[in-house]
Design an enzyme around this catalytic site. Structure first.
Site, PDB file in Angstrom:
ATOM      1  N   TYR A  73       0.838  -1.207   0.000  1.00 45.62           N
ATOM      2  CA  TYR A  73       0.000   0.000   0.000  1.00 45.62           C
ATOM      3  C   TYR A  73       0.876   1.262   0.000  1.00 45.62           C
ATOM      4  O   TYR A  73       0.680   2.170  -0.812  1.00 45.62           O
ATOM      5  CB  TYR A  73      -0.932  -0.015   1.212  1.00 45.62           C
ATOM      6  N   LYS A  96       1.131   4.163  -3.001  1.00 45.57           N
ATOM      7  CA  LYS A  96       0.707   5.554  -2.764  1.00 45.57           C
ATOM      8  C   LYS A  96       1.880   6.519  -2.948  1.00 45.57           C
ATOM      9  O   LYS A  96       1.713   7.623  -3.470  1.00 45.57           O
ATOM     10  CB  LYS A  96       0.081   5.674  -1.374  1.00 45.57           C
TER      11      LYS A  96
HETATM   12  N1  LIG Z   1     -10.191   5.241   3.959  1.00 47.67           N
HETATM   13  C1  LIG Z   1      -9.052   5.795   4.351  1.00 47.67           C
HETATM   14  O1  LIG Z   1      -8.754   5.901   5.542  1.00 47.67           O
HETATM   15  C2  LIG Z   1      -8.087   6.316   3.319  1.00 47.67           C
HETATM   16  C3  LIG Z   1      -6.958   7.013   3.768  1.00 47.67           C
HETATM   17  C4  LIG Z   1      -6.052   7.511   2.839  1.00 47.67           C
HETATM   18  C5  LIG Z   1      -6.284   7.319   1.493  1.00 47.67           C
HETATM   19  N2  LIG Z   1      -7.373   6.633   1.088  1.00 47.67           N
HETATM   20  C6  LIG Z   1      -7.566   6.450  -0.351  1.00 47.67           C
HETATM   21  O2  LIG Z   1      -8.826   6.959  -0.723  1.00 47.67           O
HETATM   22  C7  LIG Z   1      -9.330   6.235  -1.836  1.00 47.67           C
HETATM   23  C8  LIG Z   1     -10.747   5.741  -1.553  1.00 47.67           C
HETATM   24  O3  LIG Z   1     -10.728   4.915  -0.406  1.00 47.67           O
HETATM   25  P1  LIG Z   1     -12.057   4.454   0.344  1.00 47.67           P
HETATM   26  O4  LIG Z   1     -11.753   4.422   1.779  1.00 47.67           O
HETATM   27  O5  LIG Z   1     -13.233   5.235  -0.137  1.00 47.67           O
HETATM   28  O6  LIG Z   1     -12.145   2.945  -0.148  1.00 47.67           O
HETATM   29  P2  LIG Z   1     -13.364   2.132  -0.763  1.00 47.67           P
HETATM   30  O7  LIG Z   1     -12.964   0.700  -0.756  1.00 47.67           O
HETATM   31  O8  LIG Z   1     -14.644   2.527  -0.116  1.00 47.67           O
HETATM   32  O9  LIG Z   1     -13.381   2.667  -2.270  1.00 47.67           O
HETATM   33  C9  LIG Z   1     -12.498   2.194  -3.234  1.00 47.67           C
HETATM   34  C10 LIG Z   1     -13.329   1.868  -4.466  1.00 47.67           C
HETATM   35  O10 LIG Z   1     -12.437   1.447  -5.511  1.00 47.67           O
HETATM   36  C11 LIG Z   1     -13.089   0.426  -6.227  1.00 47.67           C
HETATM   37  N3  LIG Z   1     -12.120  -0.368  -6.977  1.00 47.67           N
HETATM   38  C12 LIG Z   1     -11.249  -1.286  -6.489  1.00 47.67           C
HETATM   39  N4  LIG Z   1     -10.546  -1.829  -7.490  1.00 47.67           N
HETATM   40  C13 LIG Z   1     -10.976  -1.227  -8.636  1.00 47.67           C
HETATM   41  C14 LIG Z   1     -10.630  -1.358 -10.001  1.00 47.67           C
HETATM   42  N5  LIG Z   1      -9.707  -2.252 -10.405  1.00 47.67           N
HETATM   43  N6  LIG Z   1     -11.258  -0.578 -10.907  1.00 47.67           N
HETATM   44  C15 LIG Z   1     -12.215   0.304 -10.524  1.00 47.67           C
HETATM   45  N7  LIG Z   1     -12.587   0.455  -9.233  1.00 47.67           N
HETATM   46  C16 LIG Z   1     -11.978  -0.292  -8.317  1.00 47.67           C
HETATM   47  C17 LIG Z   1     -13.813  -0.398  -5.155  1.00 47.67           C
HETATM   48  O11 LIG Z   1     -14.843  -1.197  -5.709  1.00 47.67           O
HETATM   49  C18 LIG Z   1     -14.316   0.697  -4.222  1.00 47.67           C
HETATM   50  O12 LIG Z   1     -15.630   1.093  -4.556  1.00 47.67           O
HETATM   51  C19 LIG Z   1      -8.311   5.136  -2.111  1.00 47.67           C
HETATM   52  O13 LIG Z   1      -7.435   5.563  -3.116  1.00 47.67           O
HETATM   53  C20 LIG Z   1      -7.581   5.009  -0.789  1.00 47.67           C
HETATM   54  O14 LIG Z   1      -6.297   4.477  -0.957  1.00 47.67           O
HETATM   55  C21 LIG Z   1      -8.292   6.128   1.953  1.00 47.67           C
END
Ligand SMILES: NC(=O)c1ccc[n+]([C@@H]2O[C@H](COP(=O)([O-])OP(=O)(O)OC[C@H]3O[C@@H](n4cnc5c(N)ncnc54)[C@H](O)[C@@H]3O)[C@@H](O)[C@H]2O)c1
Length: 255
Positions: A158, A162
């Site tokens: 991860y 990133k």
């Molecule tokens: N949740 C956190 O604490 C957090 C913190 C820092 C960064 N992020 C980043 O924010 C973003 C969203 O995270 P989230 O928490 O909403 O996660 P989430 O799992 O709710 O959303 C991610 C979405 O990506 C989709 N996905 C996965 N593989 C895919 C693919 N091959 N093609 C198209 N779609 C695909 C999933 O179906 C899901 O709907 C991510 O990039 C994550 O790394 C999240």
């Protein structure tokens, strides 16, 4: 009342069926954009787009695998066919590999993380840039993480993916400034999402063990706070910003 910031703009939000992607799509629509919600989970994307159109917005859902070049190409083509042009791409789709040291991590988990989290941004950008340039310019946002900046044990895949996005955005910023395209990353800290609650066995534990313990503001970020960062980067409010990272991490990296 302030004027909407994205009137007449067309945006693609990948991961648009997920928690943060949905919040970004919702705020963009509120600010006047037409939004294509793209997600590998077609039902989640459809539900997101349905909610937006039910509230009077312009939205569309596409089932798409960002790690597949043809799927990314066809998603961009659908946005342009449906809405006429494209100005904004938010690469929010990601997978969260199992937390294990490198010695225990399966190669398939490592490969999938690179394919979705990094190559997915590459393929979506590759196809979107041509269209955004045709529309006269716009903005691309890769959603990275505070873990692009600092390590977390057991998170080699991860953190690596990133951190890669920060480099990708900087090079794309140089290459496409001439096309009027700005490229930045947005790095949230821990966010109160369903995935976060699942990971910690409940939101209360997540807030206590991760939010309060690791974020000087004493809590996890809210999806709306991350969405406001995406809006800033996507809109003219950040018109002199490119090749940069916007950290919205509750002070996580200040510790
Ligand atoms: N949740 C956190 O604490 C957090 C913190 C820092 C960064 N992020 C980043 O924010 C973003 C969203 O995270 P989230 O928490 O909403 O996660 P989430 O799992 O709710 O959303 C991610 C979405 O990506 C989709 N996905 C996965 N593989 C895919 C693919 N091959 N093609 C198209 N779609 C695909 C999933 O179906 C899901 O709907 C991510 O990039 C994550 O790394 C999240």
């Amino acid at each position: 009342m302030t004027a909407p910031k994205l009137t007449g703009r067309v945006a693609i939000v990948t991961g648009g069926g997920g928690d943060i992607g949905r919040a970004i799509a919702e705020l963009f629509v509120q600010e006047g954009a037409a939004v294509l919600c793209a997600d590998i989970d077609g039902k989640a994307a459809a539900d997101a787009a349905k909610r937006l159109t039910a509230a009077g917005g312009r939205a569309l859902a596409v089932e798409c695998d960002v790690s597949d070049s043809e799927s990314a190409r066809s998603t961009v083509a659908t946005a342009v066919r449906h809405f006429g042009k494209l100005h904004i791409l938010v690469n929010c789709a990601a997978v969260f590999p199992p937390r294990k040291p490198v010695t225990a991590l399966d190669g398939s988990d490592w490969e999938r993380a690179l394919a979705v989290n990094v190559s997915g941004c590459f393929y979506m950008s590759k196809h979107a840039i041509l269209e955004i340039a045709k529309a006269g310019g716009g903005s691309i946002v890769h959603v990275a993480s505070q873990l692009a900046h600092v390590a977390r044990e057991g998170s080699a895949a991860y953190c690596t993916t990133k951190a890669a996005l920060l480099g990708l955005a900087k090079v794309m910023a140089l290459d496409h400034a001439k096309d009027g395209i700005r490229v930045n990353t947005l790095s949230p800290g821990g966010v109160a999402t369903t995935g976060m609650a699942e990971q910690w066995g409940g939101m209360e534990t997540a807030e206590r063990e991760w939010g309060r313990a690791k974020h000087p503001l004493g809590r996890l970020c809210r999806v709306e706070e991350v969405a406001r960062g995406a809006l800033f980067l996507a809109s003219d409010d950040s018109s002199c910003m490119t090749g940069a990272d916007l950290l919205i991490d509750g002070g996580y990296t200040a510790l």
